[in-house]
Design a protein around this motif. Structure first.
Motif, mmCIF file in Angstrom:
data_model
loop_
_atom_site.group_PDB
_atom_site.id
_atom_site.type_symbol
_atom_site.label_atom_id
_atom_site.label_comp_id
_atom_site.label_asym_id
_atom_site.label_seq_id
_atom_site.Cartn_x
_atom_site.Cartn_y
_atom_site.Cartn_z
ATOM 1 N N PRO A 85 0.886 -1.113 0.000
ATOM 2 C CA PRO A 85 -0.011 0.097 0.084
ATOM 3 C C PRO A 85 0.922 1.147 0.148
ATOM 4 C CG PRO A 85 0.144 -0.765 2.237
ATOM 5 C CD PRO A 85 0.799 -1.615 1.233
ATOM 6 N N ARG A 86 0.101 2.289 -0.212
ATOM 7 C CA ARG A 86 1.130 3.569 -0.235
ATOM 8 C C ARG A 86 0.615 4.339 0.980
ATOM 9 N NH1 ARG A 86 1.576 5.923 -6.369
ATOM 10 N NH2 ARG A 86 2.127 4.026 -7.266
ATOM 11 N N GLY A 87 1.642 5.240 1.394
ATOM 12 C CA GLY A 87 1.190 5.935 2.629
ATOM 13 C C GLY A 87 1.840 5.383 3.694
ATOM 14 N N ARG A 88 2.411 6.174 4.622
ATOM 15 C CA ARG A 88 2.931 5.751 5.881
ATOM 16 C C ARG A 88 1.929 4.685 6.798
ATOM 17 N NH1 ARG A 88 4.000 6.807 11.287
ATOM 18 N NH2 ARG A 88 6.142 6.704 11.884
ATOM 19 N N GLU A 89 0.926 5.199 7.302
ATOM 20 C CA GLU A 89 -0.116 4.593 8.055
ATOM 21 C C GLU A 89 -0.566 3.482 7.392
ATOM 22 O OE1 GLU A 89 -0.800 5.469 11.122
ATOM 23 O OE2 GLU A 89 0.576 7.150 10.751
ATOM 24 N N ALA A 90 -0.828 3.290 6.071
ATOM 25 C CA ALA A 90 -1.246 2.156 5.258
ATOM 26 C C ALA A 90 -0.237 0.921 5.239
ATOM 27 C CB ALA A 90 -1.771 2.528 3.910
#
Length: 113
Positions: A85-90
């Motif tokens: 996934p993309r993004g830090r939290e994801a």
């Protein structure tokens, strides 16, 4: 690539070649953005390593104990290990889920290979 910070070396080679090709200008000091880029590469590589390790283990289990494995996994697992996934939290949530999947496999005592 995660061993020995080889990602840093790869980035240095890429930047060097882009400078040679005239696509980038060499600067005296690394910019703060490059530090963030290196951290993102490391984080991505570690996430990929975690997922790839479990994916390889699942492939071997599918060969050695197909019926046993079929009783443990769900169709969502195939989608999950298709891409990061993309993004830090994801990415954090993804790596935690991969860990939970691996723990689920390891805690099932009925496997006798």
């Amino acid at each position: 690539m995660a061993d020995g910070d080889r990602a840093d070396g790869l980035l240095a080679v890429m930047v060097g070649r882009l400078v040679t090709a005239g696509l980038l200008k060499r600067r005296g000091r690394p910019r703060a953005g490059s530090t963030h880029m290196l951290a993102a590469v490391r984080r991505l590589n570690r996430g990929e390593l975690v997922a790839e390790t479990l994916r390889c283990a699942l492939e071997q289990l599918a060969v050695q104990a197909e019926e046993w494995l079929a009783g443990l996994i769900t169709p969502r697992w195939a989608v999950r290990y298709d891409r990061l996934p993309r993004g830090r939290e994801a990415l954090i949530a993804y790596v935690l889920q991969v860990g939970a999947d691996g723990t689920h496999i390891l805690q099932n005592p009925s496997l006798n290979l």
